[in-house]
Motif scaffolding. Structure first.
Motif, mmCIF file in Angstrom:
data_model
loop_
_atom_site.group_PDB
_atom_site.id
_atom_site.type_symbol
_atom_site.label_atom_id
_atom_site.label_comp_id
_atom_site.label_asym_id
_atom_site.label_seq_id
_atom_site.Cartn_x
_atom_site.Cartn_y
_atom_site.Cartn_z
ATOM 1 N N VAL A 13 47.488 66.194 89.715
ATOM 2 C CA VAL A 13 48.279 67.189 88.985
ATOM 3 C C VAL A 13 48.378 68.483 89.791
ATOM 4 C CG1 VAL A 13 48.325 68.665 86.930
ATOM 5 C CG2 VAL A 13 47.842 66.235 86.692
ATOM 6 N N VAL A 14 47.258 68.926 90.355
ATOM 7 C CA VAL A 14 47.263 70.181 91.124
ATOM 8 C C VAL A 14 48.154 70.051 92.353
ATOM 9 C CG1 VAL A 14 45.814 71.702 92.531
ATOM 10 C CG2 VAL A 14 45.028 70.971 90.278
ATOM 11 N N VAL A 15 48.024 68.943 93.081
ATOM 12 C CA VAL A 15 48.854 68.736 94.276
ATOM 13 C C VAL A 15 50.330 68.600 93.884
ATOM 14 C CG1 VAL A 15 49.355 67.127 96.151
ATOM 15 C CG2 VAL A 15 47.004 67.791 95.678
ATOM 16 N N GLY A 16 50.609 67.861 92.819
ATOM 17 C CA GLY A 16 51.987 67.700 92.366
ATOM 18 C C GLY A 16 52.620 69.009 91.950
ATOM 19 N N VAL A 17 51.858 69.838 91.229
ATOM 20 C CA VAL A 17 52.374 71.149 90.817
ATOM 21 C C VAL A 17 52.635 72.018 92.039
ATOM 22 C CG1 VAL A 17 51.753 73.295 89.636
ATOM 23 C CG2 VAL A 17 51.399 71.105 88.497
ATOM 24 N N GLY A 37 57.625 59.681 91.079
ATOM 25 C CA GLY A 37 57.600 58.333 91.638
ATOM 26 C C GLY A 37 56.264 57.998 92.278
ATOM 27 N N VAL A 38 55.679 58.967 92.953
ATOM 28 C CA VAL A 38 54.359 58.752 93.562
ATOM 29 C C VAL A 38 53.307 58.531 92.478
ATOM 30 C CG1 VAL A 38 52.538 59.883 94.906
ATOM 31 C CG2 VAL A 38 54.904 59.966 95.692
ATOM 32 N N ILE A 39 53.406 59.272 91.387
ATOM 33 C CA ILE A 39 52.480 59.053 90.268
ATOM 34 C C ILE A 39 52.646 57.645 89.715
ATOM 35 C CG2 ILE A 39 51.983 59.724 87.876
ATOM 36 C CD1 ILE A 39 52.572 62.622 88.720
ATOM 37 N N GLY A 40 53.880 57.200 89.547
ATOM 38 C CA GLY A 40 54.130 55.857 89.027
ATOM 39 C C GLY A 40 53.650 54.761 89.949
ATOM 40 N N LEU A 41 53.775 54.993 91.249
ATOM 41 C CA LEU A 41 53.314 53.993 92.213
ATOM 42 C C LEU A 41 51.793 53.979 92.357
ATOM 43 C CD1 LEU A 41 55.898 54.413 95.103
ATOM 44 C CD2 LEU A 41 55.549 52.376 93.723
ATOM 45 N N GLY A 42 51.185 55.138 92.244
ATOM 46 C CA GLY A 42 49.786 55.261 92.603
ATOM 47 C C GLY A 42 48.776 55.057 91.498
ATOM 48 N N TRP A 43 49.196 55.024 90.253
ATOM 49 C CA TRP A 43 48.243 54.946 89.156
ATOM 50 C C TRP A 43 48.475 53.703 88.323
ATOM 51 C CZ3 TRP A 43 44.256 58.249 88.756
ATOM 52 C CH2 TRP A 43 44.310 59.376 89.561
ATOM 53 N N ARG A 44 47.389 53.166 87.814
ATOM 54 C CA ARG A 44 47.475 52.051 86.874
ATOM 55 C C ARG A 44 47.323 52.588 85.466
ATOM 56 N NH1 ARG A 44 43.101 48.069 89.276
ATOM 57 N NH2 ARG A 44 41.954 49.962 88.869
ATOM 58 N N LEU A 105 61.039 65.559 81.851
ATOM 59 C CA LEU A 105 61.776 64.294 81.783
ATOM 60 C C LEU A 105 62.079 63.725 83.164
ATOM 61 C CD1 LEU A 105 64.250 64.987 78.837
ATOM 62 C CD2 LEU A 105 62.157 63.613 78.822
ATOM 63 N N LEU A 106 62.381 64.583 84.128
ATOM 64 C CA LEU A 106 62.643 64.107 85.477
ATOM 65 C C LEU A 106 61.399 63.475 86.084
ATOM 66 C CD1 LEU A 106 64.644 63.860 87.825
ATOM 67 C CD2 LEU A 106 63.946 66.155 88.543
ATOM 68 N N CYS A 107 60.263 64.117 85.911
ATOM 69 C CA CYS A 107 59.016 63.579 86.458
ATOM 70 C C CYS A 107 58.609 62.293 85.731
ATOM 71 C CB CYS A 107 57.917 64.632 86.356
ATOM 72 S SG CYS A 107 56.442 64.256 87.307
ATOM 73 N N ALA A 108 58.760 62.265 84.415
ATOM 74 C CA ALA A 108 58.385 61.074 83.644
ATOM 75 C C ALA A 108 59.299 59.890 83.951
ATOM 76 C CB ALA A 108 58.401 61.387 82.153
ATOM 77 N N ALA A 109 60.592 60.142 84.092
ATOM 78 C CA ALA A 109 61.518 59.058 84.410
ATOM 79 C C ALA A 109 61.236 58.490 85.800
ATOM 80 C CB ALA A 109 62.962 59.552 84.332
ATOM 81 N N GLY A 114 58.722 54.416 89.366
ATOM 82 C CA GLY A 114 57.641 54.053 90.285
ATOM 83 C C GLY A 114 56.750 52.973 89.715
ATOM 84 N N SER A 115 56.511 53.024 88.416
ATOM 85 C CA SER A 115 55.708 51.996 87.757
ATOM 86 C C SER A 115 56.411 50.643 87.794
ATOM 87 C CB SER A 115 55.433 52.412 86.318
ATOM 88 O OG SER A 115 54.667 51.452 85.652
ATOM 89 N N ALA A 116 57.723 50.653 87.605
ATOM 90 C CA ALA A 116 58.484 49.400 87.668
ATOM 91 C C ALA A 116 58.458 48.818 89.082
ATOM 92 C CB ALA A 116 59.922 49.636 87.217
#
Length: 129
Positions: A13-17, A37-44, A105-109, A114-116
């Protein structure tokens, strides 16, 4: 005791912000989608991705606005923009709310995307269906 995944999530979160703050400052608002997208790819875990992307997107857009409000009259600019949008000149808070909502919304989408993509790389086992 706090787990290592919690510390890693806080660091993300700190790095992303920080990345959003810097890139928004130079006009690269689309970097919010890259961070998501990096959050979606990197986290389960769907819950973890949602929490991280909402926190990162919200803080990444509200903190620079608050920082600018210390020295620049962003309230007047948002009131003018609200008037141009048809909300009324006194409704500058609507512009702030829409701006923060856009970041979330942009970050969540992008985290969902990324999760997909992660699901394509690491398909679920048949026993999990």
């Amino acid at each position: 005791m706090v787990s290592s995944r919690t510390w890693a999530g806080l660091a993300a979160v700190v790095v992303g912000v920080a990345v959003m703050w810097i890139t928004n400052h130079v006009g690269a608002w689309w970097a919010t989608a890259v961070v998501g997208g990096v959050i979606g790819l990197g986290w389960r875990g769907a819950g973890t991705k949602i929490v991280l992307s909402v926190l990162t997107g919200g803080l990444g857009w509200v903190l620079p606005l608050l920082w600018q409000a210390r020295t620049v009259s962003v309230g007047e600019a948002s009131s003018v923009l609200a008037g141009m949008m048809g909300f009324g000149v006194t409704d500058g808070w609507v512009v702030w709310l829409l701006t923060i909502l856009f970041g979330v919304l942009l970050c969540a989408a992008a985290a969902w995307l990324g999760s997909a993509i992660r699901g394509l790389w690491y398909p679920a086992r048949r026993s999990e269906y």
